[in-house]
Write a protein that holds these residues in place. Sequence first.
Motif, short mmCIF file in Angstrom:
data_model
loop_
_atom_site.label_atom_id
_atom_site.label_comp_id
_atom_site.label_asym_id
_atom_site.label_seq_id
_atom_site.Cartn_x
_atom_site.Cartn_y
_atom_site.Cartn_z
N LEU A 1 0.83 -1.20 0.00
CA LEU A 1 0.00 0.00 0.00
C LEU A 1 0.87 1.26 0.00
N LEU A 2 1.92 1.26 0.78
CA LEU A 2 2.83 2.41 0.79
C LEU A 2 3.47 2.60 -0.59
N GLU A 3 3.90 1.51 -1.19
CA GLU A 3 4.51 1.59 -2.53
C GLU A 3 3.52 2.16 -3.53
N ALA A 4 2.26 1.75 -3.41
CA ALA A 4 1.23 2.24 -4.34
C ALA A 4 1.01 3.74 -4.20
N HIS A 5 1.36 4.29 -3.05
CA HIS A 5 1.24 5.73 -2.82
C HIS A 5 2.57 6.45 -3.04
N GLY A 6 3.53 5.75 -3.64
CA GLY A 6 4.78 6.40 -3.99
C GLY A 6 5.82 6.44 -2.90
N ILE A 7 5.64 5.66 -1.82
CA ILE A 7 6.63 5.62 -0.74
C ILE A 7 7.45 4.34 -0.87
N ALA A 8 8.72 4.48 -1.18
CA ALA A 8 9.60 3.32 -1.34
C ALA A 8 9.81 2.64 0.02
N THR A 9 9.80 1.31 0.02
CA THR A 9 9.92 0.57 1.28
C THR A 9 11.12 -0.36 1.32
N ALA A 10 11.92 -0.38 0.24
CA ALA A 10 13.08 -1.27 0.20
C ALA A 10 14.17 -0.77 1.15
N ARG B 1 13.45 0.71 4.70
CA ARG B 1 12.59 1.88 4.86
C ARG B 1 11.20 1.48 5.36
N GLY B 2 10.67 0.40 4.81
CA GLY B 2 9.35 -0.05 5.23
C GLY B 2 9.32 -0.46 6.69
N TYR B 3 10.32 -1.24 7.10
CA TYR B 3 10.39 -1.66 8.50
C TYR B 3 10.46 -0.45 9.42
N HIS B 4 11.30 0.53 9.06
CA HIS B 4 11.46 1.70 9.92
C HIS B 4 10.16 2.51 9.99
N LEU B 5 9.45 2.60 8.88
CA LEU B 5 8.18 3.33 8.91
C LEU B 5 7.17 2.65 9.84
N ILE B 6 7.08 1.32 9.76
CA ILE B 6 6.17 0.60 10.65
C ILE B 6 6.59 0.83 12.10
N TRP B 7 7.89 0.69 12.37
CA TRP B 7 8.38 0.90 13.74
C TRP B 7 8.06 2.31 14.22
N HIS B 8 8.30 3.30 13.38
CA HIS B 8 8.08 4.68 13.78
C HIS B 8 6.60 4.93 14.09
N LEU B 9 5.72 4.41 13.26
CA LEU B 9 4.29 4.59 13.48
C LEU B 9 3.80 3.86 14.72
N ALA B 10 4.42 2.71 15.02
CA ALA B 10 4.06 2.00 16.25
C ALA B 10 4.64 2.69 17.47
N GLN B 11 5.90 3.11 17.38
CA GLN B 11 6.56 3.76 18.50
C GLN B 11 5.87 5.07 18.88
N SER B 12 5.30 5.73 17.90
CA SER B 12 4.62 6.99 18.17
C SER B 12 3.12 6.81 18.41
#
Length: 384
Positions: A157-166, A169-180
């Motif tokens: 879903l993130l990739e479909a919105h133009g956010i690269a997750t390779a 990056r994807g792991y860190h985004l999930i962690w950041h959203l959970a940590q916050s």
Amino acid sequence: MSAAAVVVTASPRDIARIRVTRQGLGSASPDVLGSDRPLSTAADVVERMLAIQAQDLPAAAWALGVRAPGLTQADVDQAINEGSILRSWPMRGTLHFVPPADLNWMLELTTPRLMTGTKTRRTQLDLDMAVIEQAREIAQEALVGGRALTRAAFLELLEAHGIATANQRGYHLIWHLAQSGTLCWGPRVANVQALVLLDEWVPNPRRLVRDEALGEFVLRYFAGHGPATLKDFAWWAKLTVADATLGLAVVRDRLIEIRVGETSHFLPADADTGSWGSIARQRSPVLALAGFDEMLLGYTDRSFAVSVENFERVVPGKNGMFLPMMLEHGRVLGTWRREKTSRGITAEPRPFDGLTARQRASFERSIREYSTFLGVPVGVIPSS
């Protein structure tokens, strides 16, 4: 004499054995636990421990099972799916099982320092706050209303919105959203845990002011891990020494001080110090603990459980990988290896100095309990 004035002395052996009982691994009377109710469910165990490392989900499940005899993997899965235990990143940037109602106040204490520590990593990954907030909006829109997405589906879903997750990056985004405080891991979907919105998964979290939360953190740590030092707690929670000291001051009158030499350890005042002698006289089983078990991982000083010369046999190369352990009287006797083959699962004991016939028989009983927990046969093979 008030609880605040209670100071007793103990030996390193006493500390190791009392920890076994406080962690729900022993058979001492409930008074030593400071509770009249034994641990029987996954939620009971997590409530007592406050946090159990769960980076390795199968290991974390057995960490619950070994503390609540009769619990099964299916019971743990049900607890995850119904939300009576919650898996997220409450501290140290590491996944743990925690009581759902307690995650929010834990995050409020630990997140600011962790976020400061990840600024360099965010720069390396080219993740600025604009990208992170875009990912947050995507997550909220996709998951609102009780929906859940697997990690793979969320990254797509993130990739479909133009956010690269390779490249992490994807792991860190999930962690950041959970940590916050936006995401957490929820029910199992297609045999993996799925992401959900934290405020929907836990609609009624506990709300504590900062000093109260620091005191709760300290008290709950010593309840599940004590006797332990303030340094142990500060490392475990990844809080500053100043915050740990403030938390100790808030609940000091609810703790017993136990001195080993000149070092102070703490335990909740509800523990019956007069019954400690019975712990030393009890025959302790040889327990097959999972890797990353809190019995060793929960302290910065691991010398009470394993000697310096044997430590690297449990944590090879001191690389952060904690192997499954054999434990007796709070001391690590060795490690054990779990192997899945075409014929089933085997467990191979790897003691430091050999096992007596009684110790081997006791270890085999623990493996039979592990087999019951999994619901599949597990055979014990001779030491290599």
